[in-house]
Design an enzyme around this catalytic site. Structure first.
Site, PDB file in Angstrom:
ATOM      1  N   GLU A  89      44.472  54.087  47.535  1.00  0.00           N
ATOM      2  CA  GLU A  89      43.237  55.494  47.124  1.00  0.00           C
ATOM      3  C   GLU A  89      42.607  55.861  48.067  1.00  0.00           C
ATOM      4  OE1 GLU A  89      44.205  51.608  45.919  1.00  0.00           O
ATOM      5  OE2 GLU A  89      45.343  52.268  44.065  1.00  0.00           O
TER       6      GLU A  89
ATOM      7  N   HIS B 190      39.773  46.140  35.026  1.00  0.00           N
ATOM      8  CA  HIS B 190      40.799  47.862  34.603  1.00  0.00           C
ATOM      9  C   HIS B 190      39.947  48.209  33.556  1.00  0.00           C
ATOM     10  CE1 HIS B 190      44.041  45.843  37.147  1.00  0.00           C
ATOM     11  NE2 HIS B 190      44.507  46.693  36.719  1.00  0.00           N
TER      12      HIS B 190
HETATM   13  C1  LIG Z   1      43.424  49.468  44.494  1.00  0.00           C
HETATM   14  C2  LIG Z   1      44.916  48.766  43.353  1.00  0.00           C
HETATM   15  N1  LIG Z   1      46.054  49.856  42.709  1.00  0.00           N
HETATM   16  C3  LIG Z   1      46.404  49.658  41.737  1.00  0.00           C
HETATM   17  C4  LIG Z   1      46.556  48.754  41.449  1.00  0.00           C
HETATM   18  C5  LIG Z   1      47.503  49.302  40.176  1.00  0.00           C
HETATM   19  N2  LIG Z   1      48.881  48.436  40.147  1.00  0.00           N
HETATM   20  C6  LIG Z   1      48.575  47.093  40.033  1.00  0.00           C
HETATM   21  S1  LIG Z   1      49.899  46.155  40.710  1.00  0.00           S
HETATM   22  C7  LIG Z   1      50.641  47.284  41.043  1.00  0.00           C
HETATM   23  C8  LIG Z   1      52.040  46.966  42.184  1.00  0.00           C
HETATM   24  C9  LIG Z   1      52.278  46.158  43.222  1.00  0.00           C
HETATM   25  O1  LIG Z   1      52.459  46.306  44.373  1.00  0.00           O
HETATM   26  P1  LIG Z   1      53.084  45.132  44.971  1.00  0.00           P
HETATM   27  O2  LIG Z   1      51.460  44.472  46.045  1.00  0.00           O
HETATM   28  O3  LIG Z   1      53.543  44.868  45.715  1.00  0.00           O
HETATM   29  O4  LIG Z   1      52.783  43.601  44.033  1.00  0.00           O
HETATM   30  P2  LIG Z   1      53.555  43.527  42.857  1.00  0.00           P
HETATM   31  O5  LIG Z   1      53.402  43.249  41.520  1.00  0.00           O
HETATM   32  O6  LIG Z   1      55.496  43.701  43.186  1.00  0.00           O
HETATM   33  O7  LIG Z   1      53.406  41.534  42.609  1.00  0.00           O
HETATM   34  C10 LIG Z   1      49.963  48.415  41.128  1.00  0.00           C
HETATM   35  C11 LIG Z   1      50.054  49.918  41.588  1.00  0.00           C
HETATM   36  C12 LIG Z   1      46.015  47.926  41.302  1.00  0.00           C
HETATM   37  N3  LIG Z   1      45.571  47.039  40.277  1.00  0.00           N
HETATM   38  N4  LIG Z   1      44.534  47.856  42.526  1.00  0.00           N
END
Ligand SMILES: Cc1ncc(C[n+]2csc(CCOP(=O)(O)OP(=O)(O)O)c2C)c(N)n1
Ligand SMILES: Cc1ncc(C[n+]2csc(CCOP(=O)(O)OP(=O)(O)O)c2C)c(N)n1
Ligand SMILES: [Mg+2]
Ligand SMILES: [Mg+2]
Lengths: 350, 337, 337, 350
Positions: C69, C138
């Site tokens: 971000e 959130h």
């Molecule tokens: C700082 C932040 N940015 C965006 C999000 C929204 N979000 C939640 S999970 C996710 C994907 C995360 O991907 P990864 O780290 O690969 O974990 P996975 O969900 O694949 O286990 C996103 C974009 C968040 N929770 N926190």
């Protein structure tokens, strides 16, 4: 287990870690751990799977509001990493953290209760799925912020070192998190201060909808370990044994005061990112292919192959898990909800 | 003054020295207390607050971090969660904009999100404010941001005495406490008692009694308000000055009592006027039992709706000054309802 | 309703669809406009706001970013500085805590710091608010933070009509505009004119006229205030409801005029009460010419002094609800000065 | 110029960049650039040096309030990097940015005026030393936030690409900045999107008082390029020629659409970090050693050695620079201050 630059340290350290008889050709976990531990690992993997399926069913039945992130397909990583940990070792977890929580010793009843928003839940219904934590077992909590747990884990590791505790810290995070600034700052500090922390990237190929190819400038996340002068290893995250080998090596290194390691577990989530995922970014073939590599089936087959369990014992484990889940759901259902007049409790200690 | 000081068991110290003394006392008493931040070791801190603490306590307890505010803040949170009592120094409060995630989503909320199962005994220090010619990215006053966040306590000590006593109270506190220190105050002097004492969190102080009008001021503005009050006394306007001291939780009782006595309120603060600390003071009074005692509108003198400029005259023009306070009070005090 | 809609050149659209339509119009008209954010491409956005825009405009103008971000916001700032007109979508406003540095130190201040030599025509969108069971990290409402920052404009549209018109106004604007979109509103429907139109930045709207008391509400609270007003009408209490729409710059004229008419003011907002948007509305009135027209204290109904809890009943308990508004207004309207 | 992993691309690209006659053994800059360009590079280096000395003197005389960060000793990096840039190429600079500003074509009179807080300054006296920018010459500005310019540069590069402009972006930053999350996020995005941007780390061994050994988990900052799959090169930052070679290579690569490069210039600041530095973290020996490696003296000697300038011409350049500085200070002194009633102008465009 493919090593990358700097992984030499890991390779050297490995022999110390691997126990078992000379000339034993079985995979690491079978040489290193007692049969009882291995059986319990299988039980935990089933427990995680059924917990999440139970959560899914509960969601369908309207017992759960909000969203949830299921780790179905990733159980080997959670369980394999936590195998060498004690209750005073610490972990930080993620939004996809049910597996870590169970692998670190939490009870499913209190987890369901948290999911159902009940006063008996681990967070008294205030946290929900994204914040479940059992601090009595060293789980500092799931985290709703991608990458949020990484610096916290480094701080906990600094704490262990300052208090001269023998404990180590494991920080789980996803492939998506590896592009956050927090990842960079955390790994750099852990390395310069030689802290007892292990960074575990669960690379399930996608951060929500964006593949690592599109989001990440390296092929393997562990390739980034070079930038922090720490060992980096990429393992088959669906192999309980491979994961546990990397974990044992890294944790022993951390306990010896030699500093952090970055472990990448390549794995896959069978379900969508969350309840609102319409799955527009993965093909059915890819999903099916990974389902065929299911970590639970693989580990079960190995346990049978090496004579650790019988088919009958496997059935027994499954039945036990089934009962535990059913009881957990009942407990949660019958638990009281928090009193709305208590909505602002727990903001401050004093 | 120094004789007086000795009589009271105190001496003249600067605001920076008073803070350093509080840190040293806490670190001597409690092995869990440590301090981390950028250039706080051999350099002694950008404002020489930590000074030679690294030589007294060693580099393991006076930790120079890399330039990485988000990570540094998160490290402090993780240490606080697991048995330590960290003090984290931001070099300038402006850089805390990089660490808001850890401060607001983690430190402030962890206890609540985990259902009361943890505490986060963390102190963060924020050198704040304008007047140093360091321009827009090194001069902000962001206390209102953190004052908006449940789970945090937010302090703005205005004297060396309070800087020491409030910091010791903050270190004793089981919850995350954020302390905004005005940079211009670091060199200001005042009587500071020796040894340990605390100044309670959540208590404003009536620093000058008066009958005609209440000024609630924070941080450096307390001194400007007091100077204005002296000036106004010459006109026969008797101003009560309240030092806010704590932004969160705000001391309703003291402020309400003062306004009920004087019937008139002026809020003076350096942060941007809109949605700054004075907005809350004003709104708190306007919904309180003091409302019926108000004889005039509630005035706010806050920072201008602009970033802090580099040029020194412009820099002065965008924050309240004594003359401006005097003029505003004069007008308000004379106004008939 | 749909006949009526057609007559007025509009149709019923959801708030999310209205935003998408605004983005599409701007992107069709102006090649400098593009949108970037997390999962806004094939996924269509966490709240399906961008939907299939990536198929219409291509992945080069509907850019999926890594999860980063601070960097993402900075990329948007850099693009805005050099001839483009980016729209940056935060997936949840809570994650903007990671990007405050770029928003506040860079985007908001660059024009000023560079003596007027640049503009930063940037739009950022922040899905905000509680009610989705997503818990403390959130569900925040941080509009008051950005409302405190000179250089930014801060919007909170409450209807599909305004969501489209204000977004188009924001994209036209040469300065950085921050739009807080309440997540619960995304599926709400309303009449939306076809094609391009703008709703002015800095103008509140009187959405219900009344004689007895003014409610100034923002975002989703506008709807709760309107529902409360209906309820109160049954008691013979005639409430005027003002939709704030813009937090910064605040529409003093409309709000002051309303309060001078009714003599009573209640501010209703979801953000934490202390130092939330209502604090500014209250303080602005208390120092204005409307002060002398006030017949009662100024009440604020804001979010509780707690993070947003997961449990749905607790979650409801920490933000203002219709019954609470009704009760508060009833008490205030009947109060004699 | 020591190459690190992935720098292969750079080495390959280099020959294309180097012009000049066959069998010419002179350093790169002497083969690649016309004598007039080289002479002007020397003039710029002197101008930067004297500008900062002038600022120091002005500070002593009370003409400047606030602080200042001098780059004395680092001139080869600013000038060498900017040599291949045009006026429509963009840069982002740092708190230690006077050199970048002059190398990108700014006038010292308007810079002094900014320093003195005057209406004729580049920022009309609103920005001061830490925000000087001459956008008409493609300088997007110094930055008071360590690492703040990195993502902005990536955004500018995205902008160049979207507008199909041939221009590239250079982002200067310090060794201290390389541990900020912004560095990681910016380099990753620049790489995955193959943007025309060159990251230039001016490694002067310290971030304020903390040495890179204490702050940074790698030996060379350029070693981190591997984590972004981009070329990384470490050069002698006090050699104008070495710096310019790395710059030409990286900028040509960027212009060809092949993506970003990370260049590390090893150099040193002779002065303290800022006016309040009591220099408790560096030894006199270290400082003296680096003063003996002064980049201006070195480049001057090379120019004379290869017959590009005579001693007399050097004197002429110095005298010209002296005059330019004196005139600049006069201009600034005699310029009007902003009207305090204008304090809130320029907050909004409309
Ligand atoms: C700082 C932040 N940015 C965006 C999000 C929204 N979000 C939640 S999970 C996710 C994907 C995360 O991907 P990864 O780290 O690969 O974990 P996975 O969900 O694949 O286990 C996103 C974009 C968040 N929770 N926190
Ligand atoms: C985000 C941020 N953190 C801290 C500072 C304070 N600060 C200014 S310059 C500096 C040192 C920067 O070191 P480096 O990047 O190596 O640049 P150098 O000063 O050596 O040129 C610090 C800590 C800042 N301006 N911004
Ligand atoms: Mg993932
Ligand atoms: Mg440096």
């Amino acid at each position: 287990m493919s090593a990358i630059p700097k992984a030499a340290d890991v390779a050297e350290a490995a022999p110390q870690a691997s126990g078992g008889r000379e000339g034993d050709n079985r995979p690491f976990a079978f040489r290193h751990f007692e049969p009882a531990v291995l059986k319990d690992a299988l039980r935990q993997m089933h427990l995680i799977r059924r917990f999440e399926e139970g959560a899914e069913e509960s969601y369908m039945r309207g017992l759960i509001h909000g969203t949830m992130h299921l780790s179905i397909g990733q159980e080997a990583s959670a369980v394999g990493i936590c195998l060498p940990l004690t209750d005073t070792d610490q972990i930080t977890s993620t939004h996809r953290g049910h597996g870590h929580c169970i692998a670190k010793g939490a009870e499913v009843g209190r987890m369901f209760a948290e999911f159902f928003g009940k006063e008996t839940g681990y967070c008294r219904g205030r946290g929900g799925s994204m914040h479940i934590a059992d601090v009595t077992k060293g789980n500092l909590g799931a985290n709703g912020i991608v990458g949020g747990g990484l610096p916290i884990a480094v701080g906990a590791a600094l704490s262990m070192k300052m208090q001269k505790r023998p404990d180590v810290v494991v920080s789980f995070f996803g492939d998506g998190a590896n592009n956050e600034g927090a990842f960079h700052e955390a790994l750099n500090m852990a390395s310069i201060w030689k802290l007892p922390v292990v960074f575990v990237c669960e690379n399930n190929k996608y951060g929500m909808s964006v593949s690592t190819e599109r989001s990440t400038a390296v092929k393997n996340i562990a390739d980034r370990a070079v930038a922090y002068s720490m060992p980096g290893v990429t393992v088959d995250g669906n192999s309980l044994s491979d994961v546990s080998e990397a974990s044992v090596t890294a944790i022993e290194r951390a306990r010896r005061g030699e500093g952090p390691t970055l472990i990448e577990c390549k794995t896959y989530r069978h379900r969508g990112h969350s309840k609102s995922d319409r799955n527009r970014y993965r093909t059915k073939e890819e999903i099916d292919d990974w389902i065929s590599k299911d970590p639970i089936g693989r580990f079960e087959a190995e346990l049978i192959q090496y004579g650790i369990v019988t088919d009958g014992e496997v059935e027994g484990i499954r039945a036990d898990v089934e009962r535990e889940i059913a009881e957990g759901i009942e407990f949660a259902k019958n638990s009281p909800s928090p009193d709305p007049s208590d909505a602002t409790r727990f903001v401050y200690t004093a | 003054m120094s004789e007086l000081a000795n009589a009271a068991g105190g001496r003249e110290l600067s605001y920076a020295q008073a803070i350093q003394e509080a840190i040293a006392i806490a670190m001597e008493e409690d092995p869990r207390v440590f301090i981390m931040g950028e250039d706080i070791g051999v350099y002694g801190g950008a404002f020489q607050v930590t000074g030679d603490l690294v030589h007294r306590f060693g580099a393991d307890r006076v930790i120079d971090t890399p330039i990485a505010e988000l990570g540094g803040a998160g490290v402090a949170v993780g240490a606080a969660l697991t048995g330590m009592k960290p003090i984290y120094e931001f070099q300038f409060s402006d850089f805390a904009t990089l660490a808001m995630e850890q401060i607001v989503n983690q430190a402030a909320k962890l206890r609540f999100m985990l259902g009361g199962n943890v505490s986060v005994p963390l102190v963060m220090r924020f050198p704040a404010g304008s007047g140093t010619g360091a321009a827009a990215q090194h001069s902000q006053s962001l206390e209102a941001w953190l004052g908006h966040v449940p789970g945090l306590k937010v302090l703005q000590p205005s004297t060396p005495h309070d800087a020491k006593g409030m910091l010791l109270a903050a270190i004793d506190d089981p919850d995350p406490v954020m302390i905004f220190e005005h940079k211009i105050l670091y060199k200001s002097k005042g009587i500071v008692p020796e040894g340990r004492y605390t100044v309670p969190i959540g208590k404003a102080a009536v620093v000058r009694e008066g009958r005609d009008l209440t000024i609630v001021a924070s941080a450096i503005m307390v001194h400007k308000a007091l100077a204005a009050a002296e000036e106004l006394a010459k006109d026969g306007i008797d101003v009560e000055v309240v030092d806010l001291r704590t932004v969160r939780p705000m001391d309703r009782e003291t402020i309400i009592a003062s306004v009920m006595k004087t019937g008139r309120l002026v809020c003076v603060y350096e942060g941007v006027k809109t949605l700054g600390v004075g907005a809350e003071i004003s709104a708190m009074i306007a919904e309180s039992e003091a409302f019926d005692y108000l004889d005039a509108p509630i005035l706010r003198l806050g920072g201008a709706e602009a970033p802090i400029p580099y040029n020194p005259e412009l820099e002065k023009a965008v924050v309240p000054q004594v003359e401006g306070i005097v003029a505003a009070v004069r007008k308000l005090a004379r106004r008939e309802r």
